[in-house]
Design an enzyme around this catalytic site. Sequence first.
Site, PDB file in Angstrom:
ATOM      1  N   HIS A  39      -6.998   6.956  12.510  1.00 46.24           N
ATOM      2  CA  HIS A  39      -8.481   6.841  11.745  1.00 46.24           C
ATOM      3  C   HIS A  39      -8.493   5.716  10.929  1.00 46.24           C
ATOM      4  O   HIS A  39      -6.510   5.291  10.640  1.00 46.24           O
ATOM      5  CB  HIS A  39      -9.395   7.394  10.656  1.00 46.24           C
ATOM      6  CG  HIS A  39      -9.329   8.505   9.756  1.00 46.24           C
ATOM      7  ND1 HIS A  39      -7.746   9.272   9.979  1.00 46.24           N
ATOM      8  CD2 HIS A  39      -9.112   8.383   8.616  1.00 46.24           C
ATOM      9  CE1 HIS A  39      -7.270   9.840   8.989  1.00 46.24           C
ATOM     10  NE2 HIS A  39      -7.832   8.371   7.938  1.00 46.24           N
TER      11      HIS A  39
ATOM     12  N   HIS B 249       0.904  -1.447   0.258  1.00 49.34           N
ATOM     13  CA  HIS B 249       0.040  -0.157  -0.210  1.00 49.34           C
ATOM     14  C   HIS B 249       0.530   1.090   0.030  1.00 49.34           C
ATOM     15  O   HIS B 249       1.728   1.575   0.601  1.00 49.34           O
ATOM     16  CB  HIS B 249      -0.616  -0.219   0.837  1.00 49.34           C
ATOM     17  CG  HIS B 249      -1.853   1.047   1.016  1.00 49.34           C
ATOM     18  ND1 HIS B 249      -3.202   0.634   0.890  1.00 49.34           N
ATOM     19  CD2 HIS B 249      -2.107   2.756   1.586  1.00 49.34           C
ATOM     20  CE1 HIS B 249      -3.661   2.477   0.770  1.00 49.34           C
ATOM     21  NE2 HIS B 249      -3.124   2.893   1.527  1.00 49.34           N
TER      22      HIS B 249
ATOM     23  N   HIS C 144      -4.292   4.752  11.166  1.00 51.70           N
ATOM     24  CA  HIS C 144      -3.062   5.748  10.798  1.00 51.70           C
ATOM     25  C   HIS C 144      -3.459   6.923  11.770  1.00 51.70           C
ATOM     26  O   HIS C 144      -4.806   7.781  11.740  1.00 51.70           O
ATOM     27  CB  HIS C 144      -2.625   6.403   9.513  1.00 51.70           C
ATOM     28  CG  HIS C 144      -3.382   7.126   8.680  1.00 51.70           C
ATOM     29  ND1 HIS C 144      -4.405   6.035   8.333  1.00 51.70           N
ATOM     30  CD2 HIS C 144      -4.214   8.282   7.980  1.00 51.70           C
ATOM     31  CE1 HIS C 144      -4.903   6.570   6.991  1.00 51.70           C
ATOM     32  NE2 HIS C 144      -5.091   7.802   7.270  1.00 51.70           N
TER      33      HIS C 144
ATOM     34  N   ASP D 159      -5.783  17.420   9.629  1.00 54.39           N
ATOM     35  CA  ASP D 159      -7.301  17.477   9.587  1.00 54.39           C
ATOM     36  C   ASP D 159      -7.291  16.667   7.496  1.00 54.39           C
ATOM     37  O   ASP D 159      -6.392  17.644   6.842  1.00 54.39           O
ATOM     38  CB  ASP D 159      -7.709  18.482   9.230  1.00 54.39           C
ATOM     39  CG  ASP D 159      -7.963  18.664  10.989  1.00 54.39           C
ATOM     40  OD1 ASP D 159      -7.398  18.737  11.633  1.00 54.39           O
ATOM     41  OD2 ASP D 159      -8.824  19.590  11.605  1.00 54.39           O
TER      42      ASP D 159
END
EC number: 1.13.11.5
Length: 385
Positions: free
Chosen positions: A336, A263, A300, A306
Site C-alpha cells: 500500500h 522520509h 511499501h 497488519d
Amino acid sequence: MPFYHKLGRIPPKRHTQFRKPDGSLYYEQLFGTIGFDGMSTNSYHEQRPTQVKAIKNQYSVAPKIAKANNIKSYRFKGFQVKPENDFLESRKTVLINSDCAIILAAPKQSTNSYFFKNTDADELIFIHKGTGKLRTMLGNLDFKYGDYLLIPRGIIYKIDFDTEDNRLFIVESRRPIYTPKRYRNWFGQLLEHAPFCERDIRRPEELETNNESGEFLIKVKKQDDIIEMVYASHPFDVVGYDGYNYPYAFSIHDFEPITGRIHQPPPVHQTFETDAFVVCSFVPRLYDYHPQSIPAPYNHSNIDSDEVLYYVDGDFMSRNDVEAGHISLHPAGIPHGPHPGATERSIGKTETEELAVMVDTFKPLMVTEEAMKIADDSYHTSWLD
C-alpha cells in the site's frame, strides 16, 4: 513502567510489620506481572483485598468474527459507532487477534455502579474526545484530549467523564506494554535521542483511600467473559505503595517528532511496544528538507504485519477522503502507499498538522461484525487512477 514510583505511606522495608494507629496490621499485597520476574508494586491495604462475598452473573463479551482470514484493505468510520450510556457496553471490538484487540468506545456516563478489572490484558486508552478522571486502586489521573492512559492488567479502576461527549480508541494487549527498548539504557532510563522522557509521563499523585465495608461490585474480565464479583471491602483502600507497576498517562502532544532530510520510516514514530505489536504516534512536524525530497511515504509492502491507522485530527497528506475517527486497515501480504495525487501534492510542502495513532501487529487481525457495520467496502479500490 521504566522508573520507580511511590505514593502514600509505606514501611521502611518490604514484608515487615506495618501497623495502623490502633496497632493492627495493614495488609500487604504484591501486585506483579510475569510471575515474580516482571514489573511489580507493593501496596498496603486497610482491609484484606481477598474478601469475596459472592460471584454473580457471568457472560461472554467475545467479539463475533466476520472475516477470520482477511487480505482486503478497509476503512472504518469510527464516529459511526453510536454512543451508549455504560462504559463497558459502549466498547466495540473492531479488530482482534490472539495478542490484542482494537476497540472503539463512545461512553456517555461514568462508571458509578461498579468497578472494573481486566485480567486478560493491559489497556491503552487513547482519549480522542472527552475529559475526566481515571480513578484506580493505585491513585487517580486527570485526562483530556490526546492522552494515552496505560492501565496494567489487574488494576481495579473506575472512569469519570465530565460530559457525555466521549470518544475512545482502546488497545487491549495480552502482552505487557512497555516503552520502546531502543529508547532506554540498560538501567531503564530514557535516552537523549528518545522522542519523550520521564518528565512527560504523568504518574498518579492523588491516592484515594476508602476504609469501608459492605458490598462492592467489581466486573472482572477473564478469558473474554465478564464476571460480576462482590467484595466485602472497598477496592480503593490502599494507604501507600511503591514499585514499577502502576497506571500512567502520556499525552500525544508531548511526543517530539524525529525528522530528517528524506522520509523517515514508521519506527521513528514508535511510542509503545510489546513483543507482538507496536503503537506509533504521528504528530505535527516539519517535513523532509532535502531539496528533492518527497514528503509522502513511499509504497511499501506489509509482509510481516497488519497496519492499523486511527485518524485523530488534521489533514493526513498520504490519504484522500479521510476524517477524524476513521480507521484504515492495510493487511499483511499486499503493498500500500499514497493515494493517487498524494505524492505530487506533498512535494514542496514544509510541514504537516496531522495527528494519528498507528498499531502494527505481527499476527493478522480478524475483522469483527462490529467493524463491518462501519466499513467502507470499496476502500481497497481507492488506489485506482
